[in-house]
Design an enzyme around this catalytic site. Sequence first.
Site, PDB file in Angstrom:
ATOM      1  N   MET A  54      15.056  65.237  -5.413  1.00  9.11           N
ATOM      2  CA  MET A  54      15.901  64.913  -6.573  1.00  9.11           C
ATOM      3  C   MET A  54      15.166  64.997  -7.916  1.00  9.11           C
ATOM      4  O   MET A  54      15.803  64.979  -8.969  1.00  9.11           O
ATOM      5  CB  MET A  54      16.489  63.518  -6.431  1.00  9.11           C
ATOM      6  CG  MET A  54      15.463  62.410  -6.553  1.00  9.11           C
ATOM      7  SD  MET A  54      16.204  60.756  -6.722  1.00  9.11           S
ATOM      8  CE  MET A  54      16.889  60.836  -8.375  1.00  9.11           C
ATOM      9  N   TYR A  55      13.830  65.073  -7.911  1.00 11.45           N
ATOM     10  CA  TYR A  55      13.084  65.113  -9.179  1.00 11.45           C
ATOM     11  C   TYR A  55      13.244  66.489  -9.811  1.00 11.45           C
ATOM     12  O   TYR A  55      13.073  67.488  -9.152  1.00 11.45           O
ATOM     13  CB  TYR A  55      11.590  64.859  -8.947  1.00 11.45           C
ATOM     14  CG  TYR A  55      11.206  63.510  -8.397  1.00 11.45           C
ATOM     15  CD1 TYR A  55      12.104  62.466  -8.323  1.00 11.45           C
ATOM     16  CD2 TYR A  55       9.921  63.288  -7.926  1.00 11.45           C
ATOM     17  CE1 TYR A  55      11.725  61.228  -7.804  1.00 11.45           C
ATOM     18  CE2 TYR A  55       9.526  62.056  -7.411  1.00 11.45           C
ATOM     19  CZ  TYR A  55      10.432  61.041  -7.348  1.00 11.45           C
ATOM     20  OH  TYR A  55      10.054  59.823  -6.826  1.00 11.45           O
ATOM     21  N   SER A  56      13.561  66.639 -11.105  1.00  9.68           N
ATOM     22  CA  SER A  56      13.854  65.594 -12.064  1.00  9.68           C
ATOM     23  C   SER A  56      15.299  65.751 -12.539  1.00  9.68           C
ATOM     24  O   SER A  56      15.573  66.211 -13.632  1.00  9.68           O
ATOM     25  CB  SER A  56      12.887  65.712 -13.234  1.00  9.68           C
ATOM     26  OG  SER A  56      12.815  67.091 -13.659  1.00  9.68           O
ATOM     27  N   GLY A  67      15.228  69.316  -7.944  1.00  5.79           N
ATOM     28  CA  GLY A  67      14.428  70.370  -7.343  1.00  5.79           C
ATOM     29  C   GLY A  67      13.376  70.941  -8.261  1.00  5.79           C
ATOM     30  O   GLY A  67      12.534  71.740  -7.823  1.00  5.79           O
ATOM     31  N   GLU A  68      13.394  70.536  -9.536  1.00  5.30           N
ATOM     32  CA  GLU A  68      12.444  71.120 -10.493  1.00  5.30           C
ATOM     33  C   GLU A  68      10.998  70.773 -10.160  1.00  5.30           C
ATOM     34  O   GLU A  68      10.099  71.617 -10.257  1.00  5.30           O
ATOM     35  CB  GLU A  68      12.774  70.652 -11.919  1.00  5.30           C
ATOM     36  CG  GLU A  68      14.050  71.229 -12.508  1.00  5.30           C
ATOM     37  CD  GLU A  68      15.314  70.530 -12.035  1.00  5.30           C
ATOM     38  OE1 GLU A  68      16.412  71.072 -12.261  1.00  5.30           O
ATOM     39  OE2 GLU A  68      15.188  69.433 -11.434  1.00  5.30           O
TER      40      GLU A  68
END
Length: 315
Positions: A52-54, A63-64
């Site tokens: 879930m980040y960010s 996914g970043e």
Amino acid sequence: MQRRTLGRSTLEVAPLAFGGNVFGWSADEARSFALLDAFVDAGFNLIDTADMYSSWVPGNRGGESETIIGKWLKRSGKREQVVIATKVGKWVEQPGLSPVNIQQAVEGSLRRLQVDCIDLYQAHEDDASVPLAETLGAFGRLIEQGKVRVIGASNYSADRFAEALAVSREHGLPRYETLQPEYHLANRAGYEAELEPLVRREQIGVISYYSLASGFLSGKYRSEADLAKSAARGSAVRKYLNPRGMRILAALDAVAAAHGATPAQVALAWLMARPGISAPIASATSVAQLHELIGAAQLMLAADEVAALDRASAY
């Protein structure tokens, strides 16, 4: 640097984890690469992230952080030098711990991280709607498939974590070898009263988060006026601006002065010295800040200094 084993697994980590929540948020790709290089080159190896980040950043979807780590792994060639930990279950696009979601989510994480196997795959939060045997069974299949080495959990209550361990024993399923709770000098009661006896008895590796209490334990925030220094952290820090919080900062200042260290280094060293803690998680957004934090691993606190910090942070 002496490494610590995560639970009863074969994973060994240096005593500080890098929190990958900043990648794709307060650290862009180039800065993230520099931070990861500096972290690993200094002898540290545990990198913690989540699918879930960010997602909370405007314009991001999640996914970043994994994507940036994956690009860095490919460019740096340092895959064998690191332990990659990520999480499943809290991302709105792939929520929960059902077997179907776990199987789908791991494929996305593997793709973004550009790895064949995740070293530590963690349930990001408990999902009471799914029987623990089903969740653990799904994790077990990932281990059998060679997609995951070890599993862990985050944000579980002591009762639920104990139940999960019992289910693993009863059904012959892999057990959670790590637990990721909030724990630091400013927030001790819940962990020490309920979780600490359990994890020490069961030989669980603890990877604590919010290790610096959203920056409060760095000493940067000592008054209401200081909260304006960071719009993102101000609201999270305000709750510590009370007599107990000021006692903690005073104790940190005193120990830091004795060692020529910083309050943040002392706060992390206190965690590292706590029995059962494998590696507190800390994040940095500059290489200079990172070098300050990793200096905590060389800071050996005397017994009377630990006792002084314990007294100052007592409720």
